[in-house]
Scaffold this motif. Structure first.
Motif, PDB file in Angstrom:
ATOM      1  N   ARG A 266       0.863  -1.180   0.000  1.00 28.34           N
ATOM      2  CA  ARG A 266       0.000   0.000   0.000  1.00 28.34           C
ATOM      3  C   ARG A 266       0.894   1.221   0.000  1.00 28.34           C
ATOM      4  O   ARG A 266       1.912   1.280   0.701  1.00 28.34           O
ATOM      5  N   CYS A 267       0.521   2.202  -0.776  1.00 30.51           N
ATOM      6  CA  CYS A 267       1.281   3.449  -0.869  1.00 30.51           C
ATOM      7  C   CYS A 267       0.978   4.291   0.369  1.00 30.51           C
ATOM      8  O   CYS A 267      -0.178   4.419   0.785  1.00 30.51           O
ATOM      9  N   ILE A 268       2.017   4.866   0.963  1.00 32.49           N
ATOM     10  CA  ILE A 268       1.786   5.733   2.110  1.00 32.49           C
ATOM     11  C   ILE A 268       2.130   7.187   1.818  1.00 32.49           C
ATOM     12  O   ILE A 268       1.874   8.058   2.641  1.00 32.49           O
ATOM     13  N   GLY A 269       2.701   7.479   0.662  1.00 30.98           N
ATOM     14  CA  GLY A 269       2.983   8.870   0.322  1.00 30.98           C
ATOM     15  C   GLY A 269       4.059   8.990  -0.746  1.00 30.98           C
ATOM     16  O   GLY A 269       4.602   8.006  -1.228  1.00 30.98           O
ATOM     17  N   SER A 270       4.345  10.230  -1.091  1.00 30.09           N
ATOM     18  CA  SER A 270       5.382  10.511  -2.077  1.00 30.09           C
ATOM     19  C   SER A 270       6.527  11.246  -1.404  1.00 30.09           C
ATOM     20  O   SER A 270       6.380  11.800  -0.315  1.00 30.09           O
ATOM     21  N   GLY A 271       7.674  11.258  -2.061  1.00 29.90           N
ATOM     22  CA  GLY A 271       8.841  11.937  -1.513  1.00 29.90           C
ATOM     23  C   GLY A 271       9.576  11.088  -0.489  1.00 29.90           C
ATOM     24  O   GLY A 271       9.135  10.013  -0.106  1.00 29.90           O
ATOM     25  N   ASP A 272      10.705  11.625  -0.037  1.00 26.57           N
ATOM     26  CA  ASP A 272      11.569  10.915   0.915  1.00 26.57           C
ATOM     27  C   ASP A 272      11.134  11.087   2.365  1.00 26.57           C
ATOM     28  O   ASP A 272      11.504  10.300   3.214  1.00 26.57           O
ATOM     29  N   GLU A 273      10.400  12.125   2.650  1.00 24.95           N
ATOM     30  CA  GLU A 273      10.059  12.469   4.027  1.00 24.95           C
ATOM     31  C   GLU A 273       8.654  12.037   4.408  1.00 24.95           C
ATOM     32  O   GLU A 273       7.719  12.174   3.621  1.00 24.95           O
TER      33      GLU A 273
ATOM     34  N   GLU B 213      -4.485   2.271  -1.490  1.00 27.33           N
ATOM     35  CA  GLU B 213      -4.286   1.734  -2.837  1.00 27.33           C
ATOM     36  C   GLU B 213      -4.128   2.856  -3.856  1.00 27.33           C
ATOM     37  O   GLU B 213      -3.712   2.616  -4.985  1.00 27.33           O
ATOM     38  N   LEU B 214      -4.456   4.068  -3.472  1.00 29.43           N
ATOM     39  CA  LEU B 214      -4.391   5.210  -4.382  1.00 29.43           C
ATOM     40  C   LEU B 214      -3.005   5.833  -4.391  1.00 29.43           C
ATOM     41  O   LEU B 214      -2.256   5.732  -3.415  1.00 29.43           O
ATOM     42  N   LEU B 215      -2.692   6.504  -5.471  1.00 27.71           N
ATOM     43  CA  LEU B 215      -1.478   7.310  -5.537  1.00 27.71           C
ATOM     44  C   LEU B 215      -1.733   8.628  -4.822  1.00 27.71           C
ATOM     45  O   LEU B 215      -2.846   9.160  -4.875  1.00 27.71           O
ATOM     46  N   PRO B 216      -0.722   9.201  -4.158  1.00 23.15           N
ATOM     47  CA  PRO B 216      -0.910  10.504  -3.524  1.00 23.15           C
ATOM     48  C   PRO B 216      -1.138  11.594  -4.566  1.00 23.15           C
ATOM     49  O   PRO B 216      -0.753  11.446  -5.732  1.00 23.15           O
ATOM     50  N   ALA B 217      -1.741  12.686  -4.170  1.00 22.16           N
ATOM     51  CA  ALA B 217      -2.101  13.761  -5.098  1.00 22.16           C
ATOM     52  C   ALA B 217      -0.899  14.294  -5.879  1.00 22.16           C
ATOM     53  O   ALA B 217      -1.015  14.642  -7.047  1.00 22.16           O
ATOM     54  N   ASP B 218       0.270  14.350  -5.270  1.00 24.10           N
ATOM     55  CA  ASP B 218       1.453  14.944  -5.914  1.00 24.10           C
ATOM     56  C   ASP B 218       2.424  13.895  -6.475  1.00 24.10           C
ATOM     57  O   ASP B 218       3.597  14.173  -6.677  1.00 24.10           O
ATOM     58  N   TRP B 219       1.933  12.715  -6.771  1.00 24.11           N
ATOM     59  CA  TRP B 219       2.797  11.603  -7.180  1.00 24.11           C
ATOM     60  C   TRP B 219       3.608  11.892  -8.433  1.00 24.11           C
ATOM     61  O   TRP B 219       4.705  11.376  -8.605  1.00 24.11           O
TER      62      TRP B 219
ATOM     63  N   GLU C 141      11.667  14.474 -12.909  1.00 30.40           N
ATOM     64  CA  GLU C 141      13.076  14.074 -12.933  1.00 30.40           C
ATOM     65  C   GLU C 141      13.357  12.933 -11.957  1.00 30.40           C
ATOM     66  O   GLU C 141      14.345  12.226 -12.093  1.00 30.40           O
ATOM     67  N   LEU C 142      12.491  12.764 -10.945  1.00 29.65           N
ATOM     68  CA  LEU C 142      12.665  11.706  -9.960  1.00 29.65           C
ATOM     69  C   LEU C 142      11.321  11.408  -9.302  1.00 29.65           C
ATOM     70  O   LEU C 142      10.802  12.215  -8.536  1.00 29.65           O
ATOM     71  N   TYR C 143      10.757  10.269  -9.637  1.00 33.75           N
ATOM     72  CA  TYR C 143       9.519   9.829  -9.010  1.00 33.75           C
ATOM     73  C   TYR C 143       9.907   9.108  -7.711  1.00 33.75           C
ATOM     74  O   TYR C 143      10.762   8.213  -7.733  1.00 33.75           O
ATOM     75  N   THR C 144       9.301   9.487  -6.594  1.00 32.92           N
ATOM     76  CA  THR C 144       9.597   8.845  -5.319  1.00 32.92           C
ATOM     77  C   THR C 144       8.288   8.547  -4.597  1.00 32.92           C
ATOM     78  O   THR C 144       7.519   9.455  -4.281  1.00 32.92           O
TER      79      THR C 144
ATOM     80  N   MET D  32      10.844   2.067  -0.455  1.00 32.93           N
ATOM     81  CA  MET D  32      10.879   3.263  -1.279  1.00 32.93           C
ATOM     82  C   MET D  32      10.997   2.844  -2.746  1.00 32.93           C
ATOM     83  O   MET D  32      11.836   2.009  -3.097  1.00 32.93           O
ATOM     84  N   LEU D  33      10.132   3.411  -3.582  1.00 36.68           N
ATOM     85  CA  LEU D  33      10.215   3.216  -5.031  1.00 36.68           C
ATOM     86  C   LEU D  33      10.737   4.505  -5.631  1.00 36.68           C
ATOM     87  O   LEU D  33      10.165   5.578  -5.418  1.00 36.68           O
ATOM     88  N   LYS D  34      11.846   4.408  -6.354  1.00 34.68           N
ATOM     89  CA  LYS D  34      12.414   5.558  -7.048  1.00 34.68           C
ATOM     90  C   LYS D  34      12.392   5.254  -8.538  1.00 34.68           C
ATOM     91  O   LYS D  34      12.806   4.180  -8.964  1.00 34.68           O
ATOM     92  N   GLY D  35      11.879   6.190  -9.325  1.00 34.03           N
ATOM     93  CA  GLY D  35      11.874   6.079 -10.774  1.00 34.03           C
ATOM     94  C   GLY D  35      12.665   7.228 -11.367  1.00 34.03           C
ATOM     95  O   GLY D  35      12.339   8.391 -11.122  1.00 34.03           O
ATOM     96  N   ILE D  36      13.711   6.910 -12.104  1.00 33.19           N
ATOM     97  CA  ILE D  36      14.606   7.929 -12.663  1.00 33.19           C
ATOM     98  C   ILE D  36      14.617   7.825 -14.179  1.00 33.19           C
ATOM     99  O   ILE D  36      15.039   6.807 -14.732  1.00 33.19           O
ATOM    100  N   PRO D  37      14.144   8.875 -14.883  1.00 35.46           N
ATOM    101  CA  PRO D  37      14.210   8.857 -16.346  1.00 35.46           C
ATOM    102  C   PRO D  37      15.660   8.975 -16.830  1.00 35.46           C
ATOM    103  O   PRO D  37      16.407   9.832 -16.363  1.00 35.46           O
ATOM    104  N   ILE D  38      16.048   8.055 -17.708  1.00 35.83           N
ATOM    105  CA  ILE D  38      17.379   8.083 -18.313  1.00 35.83           C
ATOM    106  C   ILE D  38      17.188   7.934 -19.810  1.00 35.83           C
ATOM    107  O   ILE D  38      16.799   6.859 -20.278  1.00 35.83           O
ATOM    108  N   ASP D  39      17.446   8.992 -20.538  1.00 36.87           N
ATOM    109  CA  ASP D  39      17.207   9.031 -21.984  1.00 36.87           C
ATOM    110  C   ASP D  39      15.758   8.631 -22.267  1.00 36.87           C
ATOM    111  O   ASP D  39      14.848   9.265 -21.789  1.00 36.87           O
ATOM    112  N   SER D  40      15.548   7.541 -22.991  1.00 40.52           N
ATOM    113  CA  SER D  40      14.180   7.126 -23.315  1.00 40.52           C
ATOM    114  C   SER D  40      13.693   5.994 -22.407  1.00 40.52           C
ATOM    115  O   SER D  40      12.663   5.383 -22.669  1.00 40.52           O
TER     116      SER D  40
END
Length: 101
Positions: free
Chosen positions: A36-43, A52-58, A63-66, A79-87
């Motif tokens: 279950r998702c508890i929020g976005s960001g590191d803090e 089950e929902l994504l937070p409002a500011d997801w 540049e960095l999904y957290t 923690m889930l981190k998504g980092i765009p690299i090229d395509s």
């Protein structure tokens, strides 16, 4: 793929690029896996709760999904981190050791 269309319908206004759609899909897979998702960001925030929902500011930082997750049956923080690299979009799903919520 029960639930994916519902998830997309809930968050389609927040999906502005292909990476947003991929993050949404990975989130759905984690929800199916018992997280279950508890929020976005590191803090941690006072508004954190398992959902089950994504937070409002997801998708506010392209540049960095957290996103932070907890299993439904435990208090271990992930923690889930998504980092765009090229395509591509590189994901790292890790235990957040020493992080107190």
């Amino acid at each position: 793929m029960a639930g994916l269309e519902v998830l997309y319908a809930c968050f389609m206004d927040g999906i502005n690029c292909g990476n947003d759609a991929v993050v949404c899909f990975v989130h759905w897979e984690l929800i199916k896996g018992g997280y279950r998702c508890i929020g976005s960001g590191d803090e941690a925030r006072s508004s954190d709760k398992k959902s089950e929902l994504l937070p409002a500011d997801w998708s506010s930082n392209k540049e960095l999904y957290t996103l932070r997750y907890k299993p439904t049956d435990a208090d271990t923080l992930y923690m889930l981190k998504g980092i765009p690299i090229d395509s591509a979009l590189l994901f790292n799903f890790m235990v957040s050791a020493g992080f107190q919520v």
